[in-house]
Design an enzyme around this catalytic site. Structure first.
Site, PDB file in Angstrom:
ATOM      1  N   GLY A  76       1.320  -0.564  -3.707  1.00 35.37           N
ATOM      2  CA  GLY A  76       2.177   0.138  -4.661  1.00 35.37           C
ATOM      3  C   GLY A  76       3.150   0.979  -3.867  1.00 35.37           C
ATOM      4  O   GLY A  76       3.605   0.576  -2.802  1.00 35.37           O
ATOM      5  N   GLU A  77       3.415   2.162  -4.326  1.00 30.87           N
ATOM      6  CA  GLU A  77       4.333   3.073  -3.639  1.00 30.87           C
ATOM      7  C   GLU A  77       3.511   4.257  -3.137  1.00 30.87           C
ATOM      8  O   GLU A  77       3.040   5.075  -3.933  1.00 30.87           O
ATOM      9  CB  GLU A  77       5.432   3.518  -4.616  1.00 30.87           C
ATOM     10  CG  GLU A  77       6.778   3.740  -3.960  1.00 30.87           C
ATOM     11  CD  GLU A  77       6.747   4.811  -2.871  1.00 30.87           C
ATOM     12  OE1 GLU A  77       6.334   5.945  -3.152  1.00 30.87           O
ATOM     13  OE2 GLU A  77       7.128   4.501  -1.724  1.00 30.87           O
ATOM     14  N   SER A  78       3.317   4.351  -1.829  1.00 27.50           N
ATOM     15  CA  SER A  78       2.381   5.331  -1.266  1.00 27.50           C
ATOM     16  C   SER A  78       2.773   6.776  -1.562  1.00 27.50           C
ATOM     17  O   SER A  78       1.908   7.609  -1.814  1.00 27.50           O
ATOM     18  CB  SER A  78       2.226   5.124   0.242  1.00 27.50           C
ATOM     19  OG  SER A  78       3.463   5.281   0.912  1.00 27.50           O
TER      20      SER A  78
ATOM     21  N   CYS B 114      -1.955  -2.329   1.863  1.00 28.19           N
ATOM     22  CA  CYS B 114      -0.550  -1.922   1.938  1.00 28.19           C
ATOM     23  C   CYS B 114      -0.409  -0.412   1.722  1.00 28.19           C
ATOM     24  O   CYS B 114      -0.716   0.354   2.619  1.00 28.19           O
ATOM     25  CB  CYS B 114       0.293  -2.763   0.967  1.00 28.19           C
ATOM     26  SG  CYS B 114       2.063  -2.707   1.317  1.00 28.19           S
TER      27      CYS B 114
ATOM     28  N   ARG C 157       5.431   3.052   7.939  1.00 32.73           N
ATOM     29  CA  ARG C 157       5.754   2.622   6.573  1.00 32.73           C
ATOM     30  C   ARG C 157       6.920   1.638   6.574  1.00 32.73           C
ATOM     31  O   ARG C 157       7.794   1.705   7.422  1.00 32.73           O
ATOM     32  CB  ARG C 157       6.173   3.823   5.711  1.00 32.73           C
ATOM     33  CG  ARG C 157       5.084   4.771   5.388  1.00 32.73           C
ATOM     34  CD  ARG C 157       5.591   5.942   4.561  1.00 32.73           C
ATOM     35  NE  ARG C 157       5.775   5.507   3.182  1.00 32.73           N
ATOM     36  CZ  ARG C 157       6.893   5.655   2.504  1.00 32.73           C
ATOM     37  NH1 ARG C 157       7.936   6.243   3.036  1.00 32.73           N
ATOM     38  NH2 ARG C 157       6.974   5.230   1.265  1.00 32.73           N
TER      39      ARG C 157
ATOM     40  N   ILE D 273       4.748  -7.352   1.535  1.00 30.83           N
ATOM     41  CA  ILE D 273       5.820  -6.848   0.678  1.00 30.83           C
ATOM     42  C   ILE D 273       6.125  -5.409   1.098  1.00 30.83           C
ATOM     43  O   ILE D 273       5.284  -4.527   0.917  1.00 30.83           O
ATOM     44  CB  ILE D 273       5.409  -6.875  -0.814  1.00 30.83           C
ATOM     45  CG1 ILE D 273       5.025  -8.294  -1.242  1.00 30.83           C
ATOM     46  CG2 ILE D 273       6.529  -6.313  -1.688  1.00 30.83           C
ATOM     47  CD1 ILE D 273       4.419  -8.376  -2.628  1.00 30.83           C
ATOM     48  N   ARG D 274       7.290  -5.202   1.685  1.00 30.53           N
ATOM     49  CA  ARG D 274       7.635  -3.866   2.210  1.00 30.53           C
ATOM     50  C   ARG D 274       6.450  -3.287   2.976  1.00 30.53           C
ATOM     51  O   ARG D 274       6.098  -2.109   2.833  1.00 30.53           O
ATOM     52  CB  ARG D 274       8.058  -2.929   1.076  1.00 30.53           C
ATOM     53  CG  ARG D 274       9.378  -3.293   0.444  1.00 30.53           C
ATOM     54  CD  ARG D 274       9.763  -2.347  -0.681  1.00 30.53           C
ATOM     55  NE  ARG D 274       9.883  -0.983  -0.196  1.00 30.53           N
ATOM     56  CZ  ARG D 274       9.531   0.093  -0.908  1.00 30.53           C
ATOM     57  NH1 ARG D 274       9.054  -0.021  -2.114  1.00 30.53           N
ATOM     58  NH2 ARG D 274       9.669   1.281  -0.401  1.00 30.53           N
TER      59      ARG D 274
ATOM     60  N   HIS E 292      -1.396  -8.185   1.019  1.00 32.97           N
ATOM     61  CA  HIS E 292      -1.893  -8.101  -0.359  1.00 32.97           C
ATOM     62  C   HIS E 292      -2.747  -9.311  -0.729  1.00 32.97           C
ATOM     63  O   HIS E 292      -2.246 -10.247  -1.358  1.00 32.97           O
ATOM     64  CB  HIS E 292      -0.711  -8.072  -1.337  1.00 32.97           C
ATOM     65  CG  HIS E 292       0.105  -6.837  -1.301  1.00 32.97           C
ATOM     66  ND1 HIS E 292      -0.122  -5.779  -2.150  1.00 32.97           N
ATOM     67  CD2 HIS E 292       1.163  -6.494  -0.540  1.00 32.97           C
ATOM     68  CE1 HIS E 292       0.768  -4.827  -1.911  1.00 32.97           C
ATOM     69  NE2 HIS E 292       1.556  -5.232  -0.935  1.00 32.97           N
TER      70      HIS E 292
ATOM     71  N   GLU F 157      -4.782  -9.529  -3.088  1.00 31.37           N
ATOM     72  CA  GLU F 157      -4.894  -9.587  -4.553  1.00 31.37           C
ATOM     73  C   GLU F 157      -3.769 -10.382  -5.199  1.00 31.37           C
ATOM     74  O   GLU F 157      -3.852 -10.727  -6.375  1.00 31.37           O
ATOM     75  CB  GLU F 157      -4.962  -8.165  -5.141  1.00 31.37           C
ATOM     76  CG  GLU F 157      -3.661  -7.409  -5.196  1.00 31.37           C
ATOM     77  CD  GLU F 157      -3.201  -6.789  -3.879  1.00 31.37           C
ATOM     78  OE1 GLU F 157      -2.203  -6.039  -3.901  1.00 31.37           O
ATOM     79  OE2 GLU F 157      -3.821  -7.034  -2.817  1.00 31.37           O
TER      80      GLU F 157
END
Length: 190
Positions: free
Chosen positions: A47-49, A79, A106, A135-136, A171, A173
């Site tokens: 997600g967005e840390s 991630c 990051r 992903i990023r 990821h 998942e």
């Protein structure tokens, strides 16, 4: 049957829960500190840390989560979850949970447009190549004592473990392969 929580404040938590259930375990969305009681383990999803770190404070989960992890609760960060667990993030950024002795960079692989999928062997996790979705994604720049590197790609650490903690830059998942989830359940739970 294991009772595995998935931090459900933001990010790809539903996908983790579906895989946990497909393996015959109970997957529980975690949004409150009291939900951390009686868990066999927890997953911190991608997600967005920065947002997730703020929400951990806002929902008053951070302190309880740190105590549980420090007392042996199995945890896996994918991630953004890896970033949350790290003792150090980059040069100037304040770390979040600070429980795993790793330094993380990051967005190390660039923007959303730089996302990619490869198939690689991760011998500790699976006998066969598994899909790795980046992903990023971050990667680990440096590990401390007691951290075992599970996978490097082009000299960059993308999977590691330390005591009751597992981290992956990628990821699992977001694939149809449950090898990493099985590895977590089979190797980090009593």
């Amino acid at each position: 049957m294991k009772k595995i929580g998935v931090l459900a404040l933001q990010g790809a938590f539903n996908e983790h829960i579906e895989i946990i259930k497909s393996l015959g375990h109970e997957g529980i969305e975690i949004r409150k500190p009291e939900q951390l009681n009686n868990l066999d383990g927890i997953i911190l999803p991608g997600g967005e840390s920065t947002a997730m770190g703020k929400l951990l404070d806002d929902f008053q989960i951070k302190e309880t989560l740190v105590n549980k992890i420090n007392n042996g609760l199995p945890v896996w960060g994918t991630c953004a979850g890896m970033i949350l667990l790290a003792k150090n993030i980059g040069e100037k950024e304040e770390a979040h949970l600070k429980v795993m002795d790793i330094n993380v960079k990051r967005n190390a692989y660039g923007s959303q447009l730089d996302s990619f999928v490869i198939e690689e062997n991760v011998p500790e996790i699976s006998e066969n190549p598994i899909p790795l979705v980046f992903i990023r994604a971050p990667y680990i720049e440096k590990v401390g004592n007691g951290v075992e590197i599970l996978k490097e790609i082009d000299g960059k650490i993308v999977a590691a473990k330390q005591n009751n903690m597992l981290v992956t830059s990628f990821h699992p998942e977001l694939t149809d392969d449950s090898a990493v989830h099985r590895y977590f359940v089979n190797n980090f739970f009593n």
